[in-house]
Design a protein around this motif. Structure first.
Motif, PDB file in Angstrom:
ATOM      1  N   MET A 127       0.843  -1.203   0.000  1.00  0.00           N
ATOM      2  CA  MET A 127       0.000   0.000   0.000  1.00  0.00           C
ATOM      3  C   MET A 127       0.871   1.242   0.000  1.00  0.00           C
ATOM      4  O   MET A 127       1.847   1.306   0.740  1.00  0.00           O
ATOM      5  CB  MET A 127      -0.848   0.004   1.277  1.00  0.00           C
ATOM      6  N   SER A 128       0.532   2.221  -0.760  1.00  0.00           N
ATOM      7  CA  SER A 128       1.336   3.436  -0.737  1.00  0.00           C
ATOM      8  C   SER A 128       0.891   4.256   0.470  1.00  0.00           C
ATOM      9  O   SER A 128      -0.218   4.090   0.958  1.00  0.00           O
ATOM     10  CB  SER A 128       1.130   4.227  -2.017  1.00  0.00           C
ATOM     11  N   PRO A 129       1.747   5.146   0.957  1.00  0.00           N
ATOM     12  CA  PRO A 129       1.399   5.919   2.142  1.00  0.00           C
ATOM     13  C   PRO A 129       0.073   6.656   1.970  1.00  0.00           C
ATOM     14  O   PRO A 129      -0.662   6.854   2.908  1.00  0.00           O
ATOM     15  CB  PRO A 129       2.558   6.898   2.277  1.00  0.00           C
ATOM     16  N   ARG A 130      -0.234   7.056   0.746  1.00  0.00           N
ATOM     17  CA  ARG A 130      -1.457   7.828   0.510  1.00  0.00           C
ATOM     18  C   ARG A 130      -2.712   7.034   0.872  1.00  0.00           C
ATOM     19  O   ARG A 130      -3.678   7.552   1.365  1.00  0.00           O
ATOM     20  CB  ARG A 130      -1.561   8.233  -0.962  1.00  0.00           C
ATOM     21  N   GLN A 131      -2.660   5.709   0.540  1.00  0.00           N
ATOM     22  CA  GLN A 131      -3.864   4.923   0.765  1.00  0.00           C
ATOM     23  C   GLN A 131      -4.002   4.468   2.208  1.00  0.00           C
ATOM     24  O   GLN A 131      -5.049   3.973   2.600  1.00  0.00           O
ATOM     25  CB  GLN A 131      -3.843   3.677  -0.125  1.00  0.00           C
ATOM     26  N   ARG A 132      -2.913   4.596   2.965  1.00  0.00           N
ATOM     27  CA  ARG A 132      -2.999   4.099   4.327  1.00  0.00           C
ATOM     28  C   ARG A 132      -3.936   4.945   5.165  1.00  0.00           C
ATOM     29  O   ARG A 132      -4.076   6.131   4.940  1.00  0.00           O
ATOM     30  CB  ARG A 132      -1.618   4.164   4.979  1.00  0.00           C
ATOM     31  N   GLU A 133      -4.526   4.289   6.167  1.00  0.00           N
ATOM     32  CA  GLU A 133      -5.314   5.056   7.127  1.00  0.00           C
ATOM     33  C   GLU A 133      -4.365   5.923   7.942  1.00  0.00           C
ATOM     34  O   GLU A 133      -3.227   5.531   8.196  1.00  0.00           O
ATOM     35  CB  GLU A 133      -6.017   4.092   8.079  1.00  0.00           C
ATOM     36  N   ARG A 134      -4.854   7.090   8.336  1.00  0.00           N
ATOM     37  CA  ARG A 134      -3.973   8.004   9.070  1.00  0.00           C
ATOM     38  C   ARG A 134      -4.286   7.961  10.559  1.00  0.00           C
ATOM     39  O   ARG A 134      -5.420   8.208  10.967  1.00  0.00           O
ATOM     40  CB  ARG A 134      -4.127   9.422   8.523  1.00  0.00           C
ATOM     41  N   ARG A 187      -8.089   8.221  12.543  1.00  0.00           N
ATOM     42  CA  ARG A 187      -8.266   7.896  13.962  1.00  0.00           C
ATOM     43  C   ARG A 187      -7.280   8.723  14.770  1.00  0.00           C
ATOM     44  O   ARG A 187      -6.177   9.009  14.304  1.00  0.00           O
ATOM     45  CB  ARG A 187      -7.942   6.428  14.251  1.00  0.00           C
ATOM     46  N   VAL A 188      -7.696   9.040  16.018  1.00  0.00           N
ATOM     47  CA  VAL A 188      -6.808   9.779  16.917  1.00  0.00           C
ATOM     48  C   VAL A 188      -6.716   9.026  18.238  1.00  0.00           C
ATOM     49  O   VAL A 188      -7.708   8.445  18.690  1.00  0.00           O
ATOM     50  CB  VAL A 188      -7.356  11.195  17.220  1.00  0.00           C
ATOM     51  N   VAL A 189      -5.521   9.012  18.817  1.00  0.00           N
ATOM     52  CA  VAL A 189      -5.386   8.527  20.188  1.00  0.00           C
ATOM     53  C   VAL A 189      -4.801   9.662  21.016  1.00  0.00           C
ATOM     54  O   VAL A 189      -3.749  10.220  20.667  1.00  0.00           O
ATOM     55  CB  VAL A 189      -4.481   7.286  20.278  1.00  0.00           C
ATOM     56  N   ILE A 190      -5.482  10.007  22.097  1.00  0.00           N
ATOM     57  CA  ILE A 190      -4.965  11.046  22.991  1.00  0.00           C
ATOM     58  C   ILE A 190      -4.209  10.354  24.124  1.00  0.00           C
ATOM     59  O   ILE A 190      -4.751   9.457  24.777  1.00  0.00           O
ATOM     60  CB  ILE A 190      -6.106  11.903  23.576  1.00  0.00           C
ATOM     61  N   THR A 209      -5.414  -3.127  24.279  1.00  0.00           N
ATOM     62  CA  THR A 209      -6.806  -3.144  23.827  1.00  0.00           C
ATOM     63  C   THR A 209      -6.985  -2.210  22.630  1.00  0.00           C
ATOM     64  O   THR A 209      -7.560  -2.592  21.607  1.00  0.00           O
ATOM     65  CB  THR A 209      -7.732  -2.709  24.977  1.00  0.00           C
ATOM     66  N   VAL A 210      -6.471  -0.990  22.754  1.00  0.00           N
ATOM     67  CA  VAL A 210      -6.661  -0.024  21.673  1.00  0.00           C
ATOM     68  C   VAL A 210      -5.950  -0.506  20.399  1.00  0.00           C
ATOM     69  O   VAL A 210      -6.499  -0.407  19.298  1.00  0.00           O
ATOM     70  CB  VAL A 210      -6.160   1.382  22.089  1.00  0.00           C
ATOM     71  N   ALA A 211      -4.760  -1.084  20.545  1.00  0.00           N
ATOM     72  CA  ALA A 211      -4.039  -1.574  19.366  1.00  0.00           C
ATOM     73  C   ALA A 211      -4.824  -2.702  18.703  1.00  0.00           C
ATOM     74  O   ALA A 211      -4.922  -2.772  17.476  1.00  0.00           O
ATOM     75  CB  ALA A 211      -2.643  -2.038  19.756  1.00  0.00           C
ATOM     76  N   ASP A 212      -5.413  -3.595  19.527  1.00  0.00           N
ATOM     77  CA  ASP A 212      -6.230  -4.687  18.969  1.00  0.00           C
ATOM     78  C   ASP A 212      -7.407  -4.126  18.179  1.00  0.00           C
ATOM     79  O   ASP A 212      -7.721  -4.596  17.091  1.00  0.00           O
ATOM     80  CB  ASP A 212      -6.791  -5.557  20.110  1.00  0.00           C
ATOM     81  N   VAL A 213      -8.035  -3.108  18.752  1.00  0.00           N
ATOM     82  CA  VAL A 213      -9.226  -2.549  18.117  1.00  0.00           C
ATOM     83  C   VAL A 213      -8.835  -1.795  16.840  1.00  0.00           C
ATOM     84  O   VAL A 213      -9.422  -1.999  15.776  1.00  0.00           O
ATOM     85  CB  VAL A 213      -9.964  -1.617  19.102  1.00  0.00           C
ATOM     86  N   LEU A 214      -7.834  -0.944  16.937  1.00  0.00           N
ATOM     87  CA  LEU A 214      -7.444  -0.108  15.796  1.00  0.00           C
ATOM     88  C   LEU A 214      -7.013  -0.932  14.592  1.00  0.00           C
ATOM     89  O   LEU A 214      -7.383  -0.655  13.462  1.00  0.00           O
ATOM     90  CB  LEU A 214      -6.272   0.797  16.181  1.00  0.00           C
TER      91      LEU A 214
END
Ligand code: SRM
Ligand SMILES: Cc1cc2nc3c(=O)[nH]c(=O)nc-3n(C[C@H](O)[C@H](O)[C@H](O)COP(=O)(O)OP(=O)(O)OC[C@H]3O[C@@H](n4cnc5c(N)ncnc54)[C@H](O)[C@@H]3O)c2cc1C
Ligand code: SF4
Ligand code: FES
Lengths: 121, 834
Positions: free
Chosen positions: B1-8, B125-128, B319-324
């Motif tokens: 996948m090119s960086p453009r198509q990746r989820e951010r 997605r954002v993680v605070i 948990t968050v890594a599993d979900v994301l």
């Protein structure tokens, strides 16, 4: 545990992480590097190491070891691996991955043009 | 996948939670996300829980880094260092930040360079993970010079620097961090007072009785503790000179560290319209009120709880890594149990869960021994451990923590848990723990990884396991379990045939290898790879092969420089910063005014960073640039001292008969003859010798690789295999002889025998112990194998072939770039002046 010397960060331009455009730089004649050894070059604000394996393969990576900033150009090279001269961490030159630690070096495409080393930054 | 198509994925906060989350995500799927991080602190991620070790000087700052800046680059992560995220523009789906002023405190409410252009990071997605900031109780005068908070590496260094000029320090807060800060300050040599507003120390973790005992223990260390002491005012005009308490009492102090609790950093969530109570409100997947935004770490509130320790964070980020990443889309976090260890030198304290009974039927087991400051308490409910305090003695902490975390039934004899079993058998066998059971809660290391470090990584000590996995390097309370794992698994390791190979890359033992090299007449390292290793070069084997070939073919060896370690390519010892040291040879430790003057001139001319007398009776010029080496050697006009290589190093001597009233033999002349003869001769490892003029042994000859000691009757004793480095061993007496010449003969014979028969990197102390002195005496003195004449001839040949590398290579470098430093390349876009 792993930390480059601060001066090395600055030299390697890691402070700003904007992705720069790729461009090619001529590092001069291959002869400068004796067979099987590496040498360091300061170019565009970073210090990179270029290795000339005895089988003719060329590799280029950042010179600064992610462990404690050892100068990788002074390492021992062979079989696609460089060993850091300070504490012997080993890196796969094809991928930059450290063998046994979860870190990696930045690698750069490098090739020979008319007897000169050309690296893509 | 090119960086453009990746989820951010955008992560706000680059501390323990943020960086760990990214590691966990990459581990599950290295390519799914294009990751951007905002980090207010000007560093990569470091181990915050080790800050008190940096404060007290036991760790250097670089030792606590977990993810240094190059790590981010190497993993393709865009890290905005020194940039604070200000808000999440949820309509445009971008995180907006601004750089902090260089001197700004990262956890301050403001500090941004408002003139700077905003930095925007679009997200899916954002993680605070913004963590928390120190809480400052209301009082006048906070912020003046001499007042400090204790949260970041910078804080820590500022405190340590300021303390150098102080006599008295005061710490506000008698909790975990306050006490760690106090102990750190004590180690820096200041008088320390701790002020606690409540009637007891560590109220969150201890009952009143344990707290009283802890207070006594802390006071015994030399720290003053005042309870119910509420500070209202900080005194001093230009800098702190004292504090005033609520009851009017005034306390003089030169500095003040406030460590009175923490508060989650939530303003970014609030300013972005997310639900915030004490912390950022999250569900069981650590999602905030916006399903695309998660929060982890000390800023997050889960089921009403805000945590202040790292262990819960490891569970949250998993948990968050599993979900994301979609590895386990329905993973949930159900909250954590708390285990706390006080990392204060001289105090042993572990606290688990609840410390006072809450339900009827809670069983309380207590042991107290006030005279030794020992207090142990356990709370058992339904045959499970729900809480404990171990003060003064914490041997069973590892086991208790496991039982508490895993909710395993406790043994019928409760005392076993507090003191260990009467028979010495383990209370809980680590063997029975599941692979995923977390042993090190500070660094989140499961049993399986430690087992792997022992079996695959060949770790043989708790420290090695720590270096390999980080386990045991936090609060240290799991070290006893790691030791148990070592006992269980180190014995089980199956032997690896390659352990007997001379070098890892050529499948032959040393005798087989020597035979093959001689038979095929292989004169270079690359020839050995070609003929004996199927053409496969191995970096790890090069230096060992070079050493062996040189000793087999002293004259015809084809010296390929790339097979040498850097020290042996440039004839100097590499230093931690990549510079080198220069140690010229000073025969027998005897120098002259003229020589000293030359050394002094060189040191000045090349601005050598340090000139030091070594432990080997010579002089070291430290911090020399590679480029300067040949010129320095030329100017010194002295031969190499070989302080950088596996070879004969030195022969130390005492003053002997020339001056000493006890001298029985001329130790100086002998040392000089030895050093002239064997200088620079290569060997499997270094050789350090000494001669002593009498058995008082002032030159430590009994504990050198080879030593000669003069005794009554004009005789010399020759000792082999002594050591006083990482191993200490007295040498074994080989024989007693009359003359200097005989000493030289036997020493030369041994050196040659060692060169031929020792393993690569085997020091004489192991070699002599392995063979036994009787066997060596039979071979080297009684000549039972009939090889003495050959050994004598071979060492003679090696001596004759010796050339001083400094003299030869300063004049004729091996290659044009042998001593080159980094080459400056001017590219079109090269930055100014570099
Ligand atoms: C310079 C010196 C310390 C000093 O300032 O005095 C020194 C410096 C180093 N020693 Fe040493 N040792 C020095 C005397 C000693 C001594 C005392 C002596 O020589 O009488 C010992 C104990 C004797 C012995 O050799 O065992 C000593 C035992 C070690 C050891 C432990 C060896 C062992 O197996 O026990 C090492 C590590 C190794 O060799 O693997 C070591 C390794 C080192 C290295 C080379 C580490 C390295 O690889 O970079 C150090 C280089 C520091 C640098 O930055 O240049 N050094 N070292 C001393 C140089 C002596 C000289 O004039 O040549
Ligand atoms: C001295 C000390 C000793 C400790 N000892 C222990 C111990 O023994 N055991 C234990 O379990 N815990 C201990 N802790 C607590 C532990 O360090 C914390 O629980 C842990 O660091 C919390 O991780 P976090 O990522 O939530 O917060 P942090 O590690 O604080 O990371 C948050 C990061 O986000 C940055 N940030 C904040 N806002 C923004 C923003 N808007 N934009 C960009 N960046 C931002 C912060 O500057 C910080 O770098 C100790 C803490 C301290 C200070
Ligand atoms: S004892 Fe030797 S190896 Fe250790 S730090 Fe000192 S000089 Fe270096
Ligand atoms: S700096 Fe330690 S291995 Fe490279």
């Amino acid at each position: 545990m792993r930390q480059c010397l601060p001066s090395e960060f600055e030299r390697n331009g890691l402070w700003d992480n904007g992705a720069p455009e790729r461009h090619e730089v001529d590092l001069g004649p291959l002869d400068f590097i004796p067979p099987g050894e590496g040498r360091a070059y300061r170019v565009a604000g970073r210090t990179i190491a270029v290795f000339r394996q005895r089988d003719g393969c060329l590799f280029a990576t950042d010179n600064c070891c992610p462990h404690r900033g050892g100068p990788l150009a002074d390492g021992i090279v062979g079989g696609g691996v460089v060993i850091c001269p300070l504490h012997a961490w080993k890196f796969d030159l094809h991928t930059g991955r450290c063998i046994g630690e979860d870190v990696a070096l930045r690698t750069y495409p490098v090739r020979l043009v008319n007897g000169c080393i050309v690296v893509e930054l | 996948m090119s960086p453009r198509q990746r989820e951010r994925l955008v992560v706000i906060g680059n501390g323990m939670a943020g960086a760990r989350l990214v590691e966990e995500v990459l581990q599950r799927d290295a390519h799914r996300f294009a990751i951007t991080m905002f980090g207010a602190e000007p560093y990569g991620n470091y181990n915050r829980i080790l800050l008190s070790h940096v404060l007290n000087g036991s760790h250097r700052r670089e030792e606590i880094f977990l993810n240094p800046l190059p790590w981010y680059a190497a993993h393709g992560i865009t890290l905005h260092v020194g940039v604070k995220a200000l808000y999440i523009d949820r309509a445009r789906r971008v995180v907006v930040g601004k750089p902090l002023h260089r001197s700004a405190v990262p956890y301050a409410l403001d500090g941004c360079d408002h003139a700077a252009a905003p930095i925007e990071a679009p997200y899916d997605r954002v993680v605070i993970a913004t963590g928390s900031r120190p809480f400052v109780p209301p009082m006048d005068g906070m912020g003046k010079p001499g007042t400090f908070l204790f949260r970041t590496l910078d804080d820590c260094e500022h405190i340590a620097a300021y303390a150098k000029h102080c006599r008295k320090a005061t710490v506000i807060g008698g909790g975990l961090l306050g006490l760690e800060a106090a102990r750190g300050l004590l180690a820096l040599g200041v008088e320390v007072t701790v002020l606690e507003a409540l009637p007891q120390l560590m109220a969150a973790q201890l009952d009143a009785e344990a707290a009283a005992m802890l207070k006594a223990t802390i006071e015994r260390l030399g720290i003053r503790v005042l309870l119910q002491a509420v500070t209202t005012r900080i005194l001093g005009e230009e800098r702190v000179t004292g504090v005033q308490l609520q009851d009017g009492m005034i306390l003089e102090t030169d500095m003040l560290v406030v460590s009175a609790g923490i508060r989650p950093i939530v303003e970014i969530a609030r300013d972005s319209g997310l639900a915030v109570e004490r912390g950022i409100v999250c569900d069981d997947q650590m999602r905030t009120s916006d399903p695309d935004i998660f929060a982890v770490g000390e800023c997050a509130q889960h089921r009403g709880v805000v945590y202040g320790l790292v262990d819960p964070i490891w569970d949250q980020v998993k948990t968050v890594a599993d979900v994301l990443t979609g590895v386990k889309p329905d993973a949930v976090y159900r909250g954590s149990k708390l285990a706390t260890t006080l990392k204060v030198l001289g105090v042993e304290l572990v606290s688990l869960g609840t410390t006072t009974p809450v339900q009827a039927g809670d069983e309380v087991v207590v042991y107290r021994e006030p005279s030794r400051g020992v207090y142990k308490k356990m709370l058992v409910r339904d045959n499970k451990l729900v809480g404990a305090i171990l003060l003064g003695e914490t041997e069973t902490a590892g086991v208790l923590t496991q039982m508490f975390m895993l909710e395993t039934p406790v043994p019928a004899r409760r005392a076993d848990l507090l003191f260990g079993t009467a028979s010495g058998a383990p209370v809980l066998s680590v063997f029975d723990l599941p692979e995923h059971a977390q042993i090190c809660n500070c660094n989140g290391v499961p049993k399986g990884r430690i087992k792997e470090a022992i079996q695959v990584g060949k770790c043989r000590s708790v420290a090695q396991v720590g270096a390999h996995t980080k386990a045991g390097t936090g609060c240290g309370s799991c070290k006893s379990l790691i030791a148990q794992l070592l006992e269980v698994y180190a014995g089980e390791v199956t032997e690896d045939p390659s352990e007997h190979y001379y070098v890892p890359g050529v499948p032959l033992t040393k005798p087989q290898l020597i035979a093959a090299i001689k038979e095929k007449k292989l004169k270079s390292v690359s020839a050995v790879f070609r003929e004996l290793a199927g053409g496969k070069e191995d970096a790890d084997s090069k230096a060992g092969l070079a050493s062996l070939l040189k000793s087999i073919w002293p004259q015809e060896y084809e010296d390929e420089r790339d097979a040498r370690f850097i020290n042996d390519r440039v004839h100097a010892n590499i230093q931690r910063d990549g510079t080198f040291s220069v140690v010229p040879r000073i025969y027998g430790g005897v120098t002259s005014p003229a020589e000293l003057r030359r050394i002094a001139d060189v040191a000045e001319k090349y601005q050598v960073r340090m000139v030091k007398i070594t432990g080997g009776q010579r002089i070291d010029l430290l911090g020399v640039k590679k480029e300067d080496l040949p010129a320095i050697w030329r100017d010194l006009g002295m031969p190499s001292g070989h302080a950088y290589t596996k070879a004969f190093r030195t022969c130390k001597s005492c003053v002997g008969t020339d001056f000493c009233r006890y001298g029985l033999g001329d130790s100086i002349a002998l040392a000089q003859k030895i050093e002239r003869r064997f200088q620079g001769i290569e060997a499997p490892h270094k050789l350090k010798l000494a001669t002593a003029g009498c058995p008082r042994n002032c030159s430590e000859a009994y504990v050198k690789d080879l030593g000669a000691v003069a005794i009554e009757g004009g005789q010399w004793e020759i000792y082999l295999g002594g050591a006083a480095g990482s191993t200490v061993r007295k040498g074994d007496l080989l024989c007693t002889v009359k003359t200097h010449e005989e000493v030289l003969t036997y020493m030369g014979r041994f050196i040659q025998y060692y060169r031929e028969n020792a393993k690569y990197m085997e020091r004489s102390y192991s070699f002599v112990a392995r063979l036994g002195i009787e066997r060596l005496r039979a071979v080297l003195v009684e000549d039972r194998e009939g090889i003495c004449a050959r050994l004598d001839a071979e060492i003679e040949a090696a001596v004759a072939a010796y050339r001083d590398p400094w003299a030869t290579e300063a004049a004729h470098p091996i290659s044009a770039s042998q001593f080159a430093g980094p080459v400056q390349i001017d590219s079109t876009r090269a930055e100014e002046g570099m």
